[in-house]
Write a protein that holds these residues in place. Structure first.
Motif, PDB file in Angstrom:
ATOM      1  N   ASP A  71       0.827  -1.211   0.000  1.00 33.70           N
ATOM      2  CA  ASP A  71       0.000   0.000   0.000  1.00 33.70           C
ATOM      3  C   ASP A  71       0.854   1.251   0.000  1.00 33.70           C
ATOM      4  O   ASP A  71       0.549   2.218  -0.689  1.00 33.70           O
ATOM      5  N   GLY A  72       1.940   1.240   0.793  1.00 32.08           N
ATOM      6  CA  GLY A  72       2.843   2.397   0.854  1.00 32.08           C
ATOM      7  C   GLY A  72       3.483   2.680  -0.492  1.00 32.08           C
ATOM      8  O   GLY A  72       3.568   3.824  -0.932  1.00 32.08           O
ATOM      9  N   GLY A  73       3.917   1.607  -1.169  1.00 35.13           N
ATOM     10  CA  GLY A  73       4.528   1.754  -2.493  1.00 35.13           C
ATOM     11  C   GLY A  73       3.530   2.265  -3.512  1.00 35.13           C
ATOM     12  O   GLY A  73       3.853   3.083  -4.370  1.00 35.13           O
ATOM     13  N   MET A  74       2.273   1.797  -3.388  1.00 32.95           N
ATOM     14  CA  MET A  74       1.227   2.218  -4.317  1.00 32.95           C
ATOM     15  C   MET A  74       0.912   3.704  -4.137  1.00 32.95           C
ATOM     16  O   MET A  74       0.764   4.439  -5.103  1.00 32.95           O
ATOM     17  N   TYR A  83       1.207  12.125  -9.632  1.00 32.09           N
ATOM     18  CA  TYR A  83       0.550  13.429  -9.470  1.00 32.09           C
ATOM     19  C   TYR A  83       1.549  14.560  -9.712  1.00 32.09           C
ATOM     20  O   TYR A  83       1.278  15.506 -10.455  1.00 32.09           O
ATOM     21  N   ILE A  84       2.731  14.447  -9.089  1.00 28.64           N
ATOM     22  CA  ILE A  84       3.770  15.472  -9.282  1.00 28.64           C
ATOM     23  C   ILE A  84       4.196  15.522 -10.746  1.00 28.64           C
ATOM     24  O   ILE A  84       4.372  16.598 -11.317  1.00 28.64           O
ATOM     25  N   LEU A  85       4.313  14.348 -11.369  1.00 30.47           N
ATOM     26  CA  LEU A  85       4.649  14.296 -12.800  1.00 30.47           C
ATOM     27  C   LEU A  85       3.574  14.987 -13.632  1.00 30.47           C
ATOM     28  O   LEU A  85       3.885  15.700 -14.590  1.00 30.47           O
ATOM     29  N   SER A  86       2.305  14.821 -13.252  1.00 28.87           N
ATOM     30  CA  SER A  86       1.221  15.450 -14.010  1.00 28.87           C
ATOM     31  C   SER A  86       1.282  16.969 -13.940  1.00 28.87           C
ATOM     32  O   SER A  86       0.744  17.658 -14.803  1.00 28.87           O
ATOM     33  N   LEU A  87       1.943  17.496 -12.902  1.00 23.45           N
ATOM     34  CA  LEU A  87       2.063  18.948 -12.734  1.00 23.45           C
ATOM     35  C   LEU A  87       3.367  19.510 -13.314  1.00 23.45           C
ATOM     36  O   LEU A  87       3.636  20.698 -13.166  1.00 23.45           O
ATOM     37  N   SER A  88       4.165  18.677 -13.976  1.00 21.12           N
ATOM     38  CA  SER A  88       5.472  19.142 -14.467  1.00 21.12           C
ATOM     39  C   SER A  88       5.336  20.317 -15.434  1.00 21.12           C
ATOM     40  O   SER A  88       6.143  21.247 -15.409  1.00 21.12           O
ATOM     41  N   ILE A 123      -7.232  14.605  -3.565  1.00 19.67           N
ATOM     42  CA  ILE A 123      -8.387  14.168  -4.367  1.00 19.67           C
ATOM     43  C   ILE A 123      -7.920  13.269  -5.514  1.00 19.67           C
ATOM     44  O   ILE A 123      -8.504  12.215  -5.781  1.00 19.67           O
ATOM     45  N   TYR A 124      -6.860  13.687  -6.175  1.00 17.91           N
ATOM     46  CA  TYR A 124      -6.281  12.969  -7.324  1.00 17.91           C
ATOM     47  C   TYR A 124      -5.912  11.535  -6.938  1.00 17.91           C
ATOM     48  O   TYR A 124      -6.174  10.591  -7.664  1.00 17.91           O
ATOM     49  N   ILE A 125      -5.318  11.382  -5.731  1.00 16.89           N
ATOM     50  CA  ILE A 125      -4.872  10.066  -5.275  1.00 16.89           C
ATOM     51  C   ILE A 125      -6.054   9.231  -4.782  1.00 16.89           C
ATOM     52  O   ILE A 125      -6.193   8.061  -5.123  1.00 16.89           O
ATOM     53  N   LYS A 126      -6.947   9.837  -4.004  1.00 14.40           N
ATOM     54  CA  LYS A 126      -8.080   9.088  -3.435  1.00 14.40           C
ATOM     55  C   LYS A 126      -9.088   8.656  -4.486  1.00 14.40           C
ATOM     56  O   LYS A 126      -9.776   7.651  -4.320  1.00 14.40           O
ATOM     57  N   THR A 127      -9.219   9.422  -5.564  1.00 13.40           N
ATOM     58  CA  THR A 127     -10.191   9.073  -6.613  1.00 13.40           C
ATOM     59  C   THR A 127      -9.548   8.307  -7.770  1.00 13.40           C
ATOM     60  O   THR A 127     -10.197   8.068  -8.789  1.00 13.40           O
ATOM     61  N   ASP A 128      -8.276   7.931  -7.627  1.00 13.18           N
ATOM     62  CA  ASP A 128      -7.562   7.156  -8.655  1.00 13.18           C
ATOM     63  C   ASP A 128      -7.508   7.843 -10.009  1.00 13.18           C
ATOM     64  O   ASP A 128      -7.538   7.199 -11.052  1.00 13.18           O
ATOM     65  N   LEU A 129      -7.421   9.169 -10.009  1.00 11.28           N
ATOM     66  CA  LEU A 129      -7.318   9.906 -11.272  1.00 11.28           C
ATOM     67  C   LEU A 129      -5.867  10.111 -11.718  1.00 11.28           C
ATOM     68  O   LEU A 129      -5.609  10.876 -12.624  1.00 11.28           O
ATOM     69  N   PHE A 130      -4.936   9.423 -11.065  1.00 11.63           N
ATOM     70  CA  PHE A 130      -3.530   9.629 -11.392  1.00 11.63           C
ATOM     71  C   PHE A 130      -3.172   9.234 -12.819  1.00 11.63           C
ATOM     72  O   PHE A 130      -2.131   9.605 -13.332  1.00 11.63           O
ATOM     73  N   TYR A 131      -4.054   8.485 -13.469  1.00 13.04           N
ATOM     74  CA  TYR A 131      -3.778   8.087 -14.862  1.00 13.04           C
ATOM     75  C   TYR A 131      -4.024   9.232 -15.842  1.00 13.04           C
ATOM     76  O   TYR A 131      -3.515   9.218 -16.951  1.00 13.04           O
ATOM     77  N   ALA A 132      -4.827  10.247 -15.449  1.00 15.51           N
ATOM     78  CA  ALA A 132      -5.125  11.386 -16.339  1.00 15.51           C
ATOM     79  C   ALA A 132      -3.970  12.372 -16.258  1.00 15.51           C
ATOM     80  O   ALA A 132      -4.030  13.374 -15.567  1.00 15.51           O
ATOM     81  N   ASN A 133      -2.921  12.062 -16.970  1.00 25.00           N
ATOM     82  CA  ASN A 133      -1.649  12.738 -16.768  1.00 25.00           C
ATOM     83  C   ASN A 133      -1.161  13.371 -18.075  1.00 25.00           C
ATOM     84  O   ASN A 133      -0.682  12.658 -18.969  1.00 25.00           O
ATOM     85  N   PRO A 134      -1.273  14.701 -18.217  1.00 25.79           N
ATOM     86  CA  PRO A 134      -0.866  15.338 -19.484  1.00 25.79           C
ATOM     87  C   PRO A 134       0.606  15.136 -19.816  1.00 25.79           C
ATOM     88  O   PRO A 134       0.976  15.104 -20.989  1.00 25.79           O
ATOM     89  N   SER A 135       1.453  14.976 -18.806  1.00 18.84           N
ATOM     90  CA  SER A 135       2.881  14.744 -19.062  1.00 18.84           C
ATOM     91  C   SER A 135       3.091  13.405 -19.752  1.00 18.84           C
ATOM     92  O   SER A 135       3.907  13.286 -20.672  1.00 18.84           O
ATOM     93  N   ILE A 158       0.873  -4.729 -15.843  1.00 16.71           N
ATOM     94  CA  ILE A 158       1.364  -4.562 -14.470  1.00 16.71           C
ATOM     95  C   ILE A 158       0.306  -3.754 -13.735  1.00 16.71           C
ATOM     96  O   ILE A 158      -0.183  -2.745 -14.251  1.00 16.71           O
ATOM     97  N   LYS A 159      -0.059  -4.202 -12.564  1.00 17.91           N
ATOM     98  CA  LYS A 159      -1.108  -3.546 -11.789  1.00 17.91           C
ATOM     99  C   LYS A 159      -0.528  -2.322 -11.080  1.00 17.91           C
ATOM    100  O   LYS A 159       0.386  -2.431 -10.269  1.00 17.91           O
ATOM    101  N   LEU A 160      -1.040  -1.143 -11.416  1.00 21.14           N
ATOM    102  CA  LEU A 160      -0.644   0.083 -10.717  1.00 21.14           C
ATOM    103  C   LEU A 160      -1.582   0.361  -9.557  1.00 21.14           C
ATOM    104  O   LEU A 160      -1.217   1.018  -8.588  1.00 21.14           O
ATOM    105  N   ASP A 161      -2.809  -0.125  -9.684  1.00 18.92           N
ATOM    106  CA  ASP A 161      -3.849   0.092  -8.687  1.00 18.92           C
ATOM    107  C   ASP A 161      -4.903  -0.975  -8.919  1.00 18.92           C
ATOM    108  O   ASP A 161      -4.791  -1.753  -9.866  1.00 18.92           O
TER     109      ASP A 161
END
Length: 197
Positions: free
Chosen positions: A5-8, A16-21, A133-145, A186-189
């Motif tokens: 869970d910690g790694g996930m 998320y940080i990558l999405s804000l690059s 919100i991004y992490i809790k709602t699993d929206l981390f895949y919507a990543n413009p970067s 590979i399972k990311l989530d």
């Protein structure tokens, strides 16, 4: 590591940080303050003053560098062993999610007033709340970067091992996927997978 869970959570934070690059890059362009002078009487203002007038820029540079690290970490993680392939029985391309994130969250933040401390504090708080919100709602895949680097997003229904059918699985991949394909992943989530094959 993939089931931890910690790694996930760390992977989601990194994505998320990558999405804000792009946002960090724009902030660097907007806030950088390098005094220029042409003439015989010009002299260097000193590193102390230069650093003091570019605190926000330096923070954004560090975050931008970290987002590059996050990408390489993501690239390393996705080279781990894959699960047994599943067969695609329904597919929908959802690349518009990249643009939705960019248009809804990233672009409006560029207009913040960096001259006022209270606006900078509000911006930092907003980025933290967005991240939660991004992490809790699993929206981390919507990543413009990731979109800029040639990744696609698909929403799939698939038949997994033991004839288990899963619906609404999100797959991030660089390749084109079509109906009937056998997809290694590979399972990311729980519902978000990466496929490099």
């Amino acid at each position: 590591m993939w089931n931890s869970d910690g790694g996930m959570i760390l992977r989601k934070i990194n994505l998320y940080i990558l999405s804000l690059s792009l946002l960090f890059f724009f902030f660097i362009v907007i806030t950088i303050d390098i005094p220029t002078c042409f003439g015989d009487k010009c002299k260097f203002i000193g590193f102390e003053k230069l650093l003091a007038s570019n605190v926000i820029t330096i923070i954004c540079i560090l975050l931008f560098l970290y987002s590059i690290f996050a990408y390489f970490k993501f690239n390393y993680d996705i080279k781990q062993s894959t699960e047994i392939p599943f067969e695609v029985v329904k597919i929908e391309g959802i690349n518009y999610e990249h643009l939705t994130f960019l248009a809804t969250y990233v672009i409006p933040l560029i207009t913040f007033d960096f001259e006022k401390t209270k606006y900078i504090i509000v911006l930092a708080m907003l980025l933290i709340v967005m991240g939660i919100i991004y992490i809790k709602t699993d929206l981390f895949y919507a990543n413009p970067s990731l979109a800029l680097m040639g990744f696609h997003i698909y929403k799939l229904d698939g038949v997994f091992k033991g004839d288990e059918k899963r619906e609404g699985v999100i797959v991030i991949t660089r390749k084109k996927i079509k109906m009937g394909d056998s997809v290694k992943y590979i399972k990311l989530d729980d519902r978000v997978y990466y496929s490099g094959y």
